[in-house]
Design an enzyme around this catalytic site. Structure first.
Site, PDB file in Angstrom:
ATOM      1  N   GLU A   1      13.375   8.203  -0.868  1.00  0.00           N
ATOM      2  CA  GLU A   1      14.661   7.593  -1.167  1.00  0.00           C
ATOM      3  C   GLU A   1      14.324   6.182  -1.623  1.00  0.00           C
ATOM      4  O   GLU A   1      13.736   5.412  -0.876  1.00  0.00           O
ATOM      5  CB  GLU A   1      15.516   7.635   0.103  1.00  0.00           C
ATOM      6  CG  GLU A   1      16.974   7.377  -0.145  1.00  0.00           C
ATOM      7  CD  GLU A   1      17.355   6.022   0.357  1.00  0.00           C
ATOM      8  OE1 GLU A   1      17.251   5.060  -0.442  1.00  0.00           O
ATOM      9  OE2 GLU A   1      17.743   5.929   1.530  1.00  0.00           O
TER      10      GLU A   1
ATOM     11  N   CYS B   1      20.575   0.535   1.403  1.00  0.00           N
ATOM     12  CA  CYS B   1      20.327   1.342   0.205  1.00  0.00           C
ATOM     13  C   CYS B   1      21.622   1.600  -0.548  1.00  0.00           C
ATOM     14  O   CYS B   1      21.617   1.886  -1.740  1.00  0.00           O
ATOM     15  CB  CYS B   1      19.740   2.704   0.574  1.00  0.00           C
ATOM     16  SG  CYS B   1      18.509   2.638   1.854  1.00  0.00           S
TER      17      CYS B   1
END
Lengths: 526, 526
Positions: free
Chosen positions: B265, B302
């Protein structure tokens, strides 16, 4: 049905202008008419642009409409009738019964995926309802479904000109998932490809779908196939073929600005493991059945039994003698292409000439491009010391490796690469010895089968035609069976989406009547 | 709990001898005791060997035993009490409330996966019973289940020292799938890592599992992490971090003799799209809420809203003014590490100095390693012409891009890379305009959310924390939520397996009471 040599680009048909391809009849040893023109970059560009343009419309077709479309493809293939089988026989050298069976499998596959689409389980619908009163913070409303990845490139395989080609498993599962397909025809069966491609094209048209849902390109070299994988509009690749070919496509896919998944089914020697009680009870019968599986279709199956592993002894000797007797009687059979025949002969020569390998039996010699079966034998020690003996020889060749004992057998298996299948021959008396092998075998193969052989892959819901590298490039998947649809999907979550915007599969009332997980609990439709 | 600076290799704890790592308190601007020793190649070797040795035993634990093990980890983490929160506050600069919440999330995640394991749906059990009387050929008995991939390497993230680290989502889902874990601690929170690692180790011991189910390594550079991904015993990788870091690990994983999946990720700017009616009705409220999301946790998420897209006009001006007012009042906040702070400052300077970017607001200045929020603005034309404006600036910085009209807005979205989230602010009057955007948004992001922001990722069954490249390396997966378990599984098929050898989940009578597909039809346990 007239074969024109044309490519199919969306709804159009036109002759490619980059080089010429002719099919080759390996039985007659003659090239065949007509000429197929190779696609140009402009053709590729147009096919990809159409696929991209069709994507959002196609993936939003109702489950029922998509299922009916898959069924229409199946109907259209059958409607062609014998012309398809005859062209395919000539192009592949495969016999009528085999190809009629393969056509049945192809049609069954499309219909099975129609059922998978109607079932809706592949959507993996999930709803976690909001909890506005939760403390310390309220919980949002979350809903998840799978969506299609995007246009998929499909590379037809030479050895299954119907079931693994233009409308084969990769195409059927990609279309079922909601992905347009750009198929690259295998040059070994261009006429078969055109016929089947037209059956798909006709189904697209009669279903009123956008043209770009399907295109079929011919490639006079490698450049168009490679450019197809590199094209930014392509979002996944299905491939069945050689390890070298698969790895070349994987490298291209990974070097893209946006890397994409490649599902390549590549290389497997499908070990057959013979346990002591099974050998004691029925070594001859197993040897005979093994020879039949080995020589079926000139051995040109991904699941062909290319390796036999057993503990040396009287039982294994009887197995080998029975297999040798049957193989010696086996007629040579036409191989798919001169290239495949040449590679087979080279692989067999390597075994024949190897100082630590014994030739146990050869089949009847053939002529032209016929493959002559071969059975070879070596020791565990030699097999371990010579990694080249683990290389796939595509065709009716197999190597028996004699282990000193069960521990040695285990060591042989532990040193193997990933496989599509492992076949165990066991009797009741073997179960306690087999059990400790199972965890190891599960790590090595996608399918573990008992008292049979890997050839004859059943298309069903519980089939896995996959396995750890290099059997496939992605051991988390299967290319045969209904689970193959999962390769072309990705999950999307919708948070606090207004009811009027929610996709139907995620509406409160389950209007599509599909299985869903509500708050983690699986619920079936009423 | 005393922090010793030791690694955990299976059941042992010992100091690494390859270099020294010290945590750094970004609030105090001081390094912290004790010294953590970096792992040597021998330590890595031992951890991988133990993981491999533990694999088959661990994956064969009963569903109940595995679920109880996950719950024990959760209990052990809570049992540490405040010492964990305090060490974590000092190492990360994150405030108490945030870390108490994150601990709750970590514990919830482990317990959720215990439920997923008990449910058994992740096994994807399927049975196609034999049809001995089928013509022309009888049908074999096929049974399928998912099995664990093998030992998994987990790289802890700096910004979630609990929920995305040693016992975070990757570890919890890998353990739930039946995979041993070798965790590489993030050097920014080694003490937190040791405390949590000991909680896992203790649970392994009390559950009577093989030691190798879990190891924790420190790395004084990059070499151990890289060697971990290259190790042939590791079968998958979970990573959360930078695009560069993720891509380096992907390259290593793909260059292996047996390539393995990497779930990285990496990079997302999480566009926020403001629709006209929403702006007309509540521009100020959205601006205020946006500023709160942007500056939360110094913007170190994120899913931080790094991009705002809207049609220019009075509504967008009001949004920007409200956001600017709130951001101007925002206090600077300590960033996780001096390195992250430096990268943030550099990213903000690029925006400030860009000739086509206007600075709309800066937050209150800070000292030491505190990040000062920033809001910037540019035109659609400039954004399109300058790809560097699409790069993630990790921290509380966001860029407003003004589109000339809805068509221009659509073009901006179409040019974006893959994203973890897209947030839409809409009012009822916007729905008809929003609808045609949805297919495009689904192709761009893993989560589409309404009238909120991507920060605050709910851990549930319907969450997707994933998305097309470069948001993640594998858009077919999620790293948060119960679906994350699917990353670490692969299907295996058993054909004609003697009843006495069948795994329990595939027995005729459904002894484990799990959902199964029989002949393609999903059935729930009674």
């Amino acid at each position: 049905m007239k074969i024109t040599g044309e490519m199919l680009i969306g709804g159009a048909a036109r002759a490619g202008r980059d080089g010429a391809i002719k099919a080759f009849d390996p039985t007659a040893g003659q090239p065949m008419e007509p000429v197929f023109g190779g696609a140009t970059r402009e053709d590729l560009e147009e096919a990809c642009a159409l696929a991209k343009a069709a994507f959002d419309t196609y993936r939003h077709t109702s489950l029922e409409a998509r299922a009916a479309f898959l069924e229409a493809i199946a109907d259209n293939i059958l409607e062609v009738g014998d012309a398809l089988v005859e062209r395919c026989m000539a192009e592949s050298g495969l016999p009528r019964a085999r190809l009629e069976g393969e056509r049945g499998r192809t049609v069954h596959q499309l219909r099975m995926f129609a059922g998978v689409v109607r079932d809706g389980g592949f959507l993996e619908a999930r709803i976690d309802p909001a909890q506005p009163d939760r403390t310390p913070a309220p919980r949002v409303d979350l809903r998840l479904r799978n969506v299609a990845l995007g246009p998929v490139a499909v590379f037809g395989a030479s050895n299954f000109p119907l079931a693994f080609s233009v409308a084969g498993g990769d195409t059927a599962s990609a279309l079922a998932a909601g992905c347009p397909v750009v198929a690259k025809a295998h040059s070994a069966h261009p006429g078969t490809s055109e016929i089947v491609g037209r059956a798909v094209q006709k189904a697209v048209r009669s279903a009123g779908l956008p043209d770009g849902v399907f295109s079929l390109l011919f490639d006079s070299g490698l450049a168009i196939g490679q450019a197809l994988v590199a094209d930014p509009r392509i979002k996944a690749v299905g491939f069945t073929g050689s390890r070298r070919g698969g790895q070349a496509l994987i490298a291209i896919a990974q070097a893209r600005e946006e890397p994409i998944p490649v599902y390549a089914e590549m290389s497997s020697i499908n070990p057959v493991i013979l346990f002591p009680s099974a050998l004691a009870e029925r070594a001859e019968a197993i040897g005979k059945a093994f020879a039949a599986s080995l020589t079926l279709g000139a051995g040109q199956f991904c699941t062909n039994p290319g390796l036999v592993l057993a503990v040396e002894g009287e039982g294994l000797d009887r197995f080998a003698a029975a297999a040798a007797a049957a193989i010696s009687e086996a007629s040579a059979a036409a191989m798919l292409t001169p290239g495949i025949h040449a590679a087979y002969c080279a692989g067999v020569s390597t075994l024949e000439d190897h100082p630590q390998v014994t030739t146990v039996a050869r089949g009847r010699p053939g002529d032209l491009f016929q493959g002559q079966a071969g059975l070879f034998s070596t020791t565990a020690e030699a097999f371990t010391a010579n990694p080249e003996l683990q290389h796939e020889v595509f065709g009716a060749s197999s190597l028996v490796v004699r282990a000193p004992d069960l521990e040695g057998l285990r060591a042989l298996i532990a040193a193997l690469e990933g496989q599509l299948t492992v076949a165990l021959h066991v009797a009741d008396g073997d179960h306690d010895q087999v059990r400790p092998f199972l965890p190891l075998l599960e790590r090595k193969a996608g399918r573990i089968l008992f008292n049979g052989f890997g050839t004859g892959v059943e298309v069903g819901h519980a089939m896995v035609h996959g396995g750890p590298f290099p059997a496939t490039s992605d051991g988390r998947s299967t290319s045969v069976g209904s689970l193959a649809i999962m390769r072309f999907l990705r999950p999307v979550c919708y948070q606090d989406m207004p009811k009027g915007l929610l996709p139907a599969e995620l509406g409160d009332a389950n209007p599509l009547a599909i299985p869903r997980r509500i708050d983690g609990r699986l619920e079936l439709p009423a």
